[in-house]
Scaffold this active site. Structure first.
Site, short mmCIF file in Angstrom:
data_model
loop_
_atom_site.label_atom_id
_atom_site.label_comp_id
_atom_site.label_asym_id
_atom_site.label_seq_id
_atom_site.Cartn_x
_atom_site.Cartn_y
_atom_site.Cartn_z
N ASP A 25 0.82 -1.21 0.00
CA ASP A 25 0.00 0.00 0.00
C ASP A 25 0.86 1.26 0.00
O ASP A 25 1.95 1.27 0.56
CB ASP A 25 -0.89 -0.04 1.26
N ASN A 74 -10.91 -2.70 -5.70
CA ASN A 74 -10.10 -1.82 -6.56
C ASN A 74 -10.76 -1.51 -7.90
O ASN A 74 -10.34 -0.58 -8.60
CB ASN A 74 -8.70 -2.41 -6.80
C1 FPP Z 1 -1.84 -0.12 -3.51
O1 FPP Z 1 -1.36 1.20 -3.49
C2 FPP Z 1 -1.21 -0.95 -4.54
C3 FPP Z 1 -1.86 -1.58 -5.57
C4 FPP Z 1 -3.31 -1.43 -5.77
C5 FPP Z 1 -1.16 -2.43 -6.56
C6 FPP Z 1 0.19 -2.96 -6.18
C7 FPP Z 1 0.68 -4.01 -7.09
C8 FPP Z 1 1.99 -4.27 -7.35
C9 FPP Z 1 3.07 -3.48 -6.76
C10 FPP Z 1 2.45 -5.41 -8.20
C11 FPP Z 1 1.37 -6.19 -8.90
C12 FPP Z 1 1.91 -7.41 -9.42
C13 FPP Z 1 1.21 -8.51 -9.83
C14 FPP Z 1 1.93 -9.62 -10.41
C15 FPP Z 1 -0.26 -8.66 -9.70
P1 FPP Z 1 -2.43 2.38 -3.51
O2 FPP Z 1 -2.69 2.72 -4.96
O3 FPP Z 1 -3.65 1.95 -2.75
O4 FPP Z 1 -1.71 3.53 -2.81
P2 FPP Z 1 -2.42 4.74 -2.00
O5 FPP Z 1 -3.01 4.13 -0.75
O6 FPP Z 1 -1.29 5.65 -1.71
O7 FPP Z 1 -3.46 5.34 -2.91
#
Ligand code: FPP
Length: 253
Positions: A25, A74
């Site tokens: 996150d 999401n």
């Molecule tokens: C959350 O940060 C992160 C995600 C929704 C995606 C993370 C995924 C990867 C790093 C790799 C994926 C790889 C595979 C193989 C499926 P956020 O966007 O919620 O951050 P925020 O809370 O700051 O908005």
């Protein structure tokens, strides 16, 4: 291990979590703080995730690392971010499949099929197929995963079996329910790790985490390093896990 990779803390095996659940996150915030599009944060997360796998290998005795990559919630993000995350998941799997295989990592997918891009399912299944006999760390990619969705899907299948007579409702136990989850072989979570400053579980592995030790850290995922994971494991090692039991220190002998 790549040259210069930080050495893990010396811990006896019983102090090392067998299953780590990781909420990746803070990618969006990391990017926005730098005036970058949110997707840049996700891009930075790719190598961080691979380093987390390396850290689990280096720690030894970690059997499962479950990474929350895309939740059933999401889909509420902007269409362009959803599109990016789908394509990105597919590409990350393709880019790292061989390297994970060489590291003896077994990749498994946990999540719901409907809505998920077919190309992502194909890559998840290809990675599962390639690495199915590996005996090292199991990396559970939780893509289109939601804890409540998992329980709903399990309940539907369980109810069908009860209706057909394959299952006796009176004989349903915790073990029965576990058998209907996406990954019946997934052990309970020992360490639930969430960087980024948020202190909640966000529908990640609720059934499996009832006795997990929660460790929250303030670092945003793109800045997360193997040392952060080691620190979380050290914190875990200091916890007193009783699983509902208790010892009266002052009871008469
Ligand atoms: C959350 O940060 C992160 C995600 C929704 C995606 C993370 C995924 C990867 C790093 C790799 C994926 C790889 C595979 C193989 C499926 P956020 O966007 O919620 O951050 P925020 O809370 O700051 O908005």
């Amino acid at each position: 291990m790549p040259a210069g990779f930080p050495a893990p803390p010396p811990l006896a095996p019983e102090f090392i979590p067998r299953h780590i659940a990781l909420v990746m996150d803070g990618n969006g915030r990391w990017a926005q703080e730098r005036g970058l599009p949110r997707t840049e944060g996700h891009r930075r997360g790719e190598n961080v995730l691979m380093e987390c796998v390396d850290a689990c290998i280096a720690l030894g005795h970690v059997e499962w690392l479950s990474a929350y990559a895309f939740s059933t919630e999401n889909w509420r993000r902007s269409p362009s971010e959803v599109r990016f995350l789908m394509g990105f998941s597919r590409d990350v799997l393709r880019r790292h499949r061989d390297e994970l295989h060489e590291k003896n990592v077994r990749v498994v997918w946990s999540g719901r099929r409907p809505r998920l891009w077919r190309s992502v399912i194909r890559e998840l299944e290809a990675a599962e197929e390639l690495t199915r006999n590996n005996t090292g760390v199991t990396l559970a990619m939780c893509v289109n995963y939601g804890g409540r969705a998992e329980l709903v899907d399990a309940t539907r299948r369980l109810a069908e079996d009860a209706r057909s007579g394959a299952l006796d409702p009176a004989a349903i136990s915790e073990e029965t329910i576990a058998r209907y989850l996406y990954r019946p072989d997934m052990p309970d979570v020992d360490l639930f790790l969430r960087p980024s400053g948020e202190q909640r579980t966000s529908n990640f592995l609720p059934w499996q985490s009832v006795y997990a030790e929660m460790v929250y850290q303030d670092t945003l995922f793109p800045d997360f390093t193997p040392q952060h994971m080691y620190n979380a494991v050290l914190e875990y090692a200091r916890r007193d896990r009783r699983f509902g039991g208790a010892v009266d220190k002052f009871a008469a002998q």
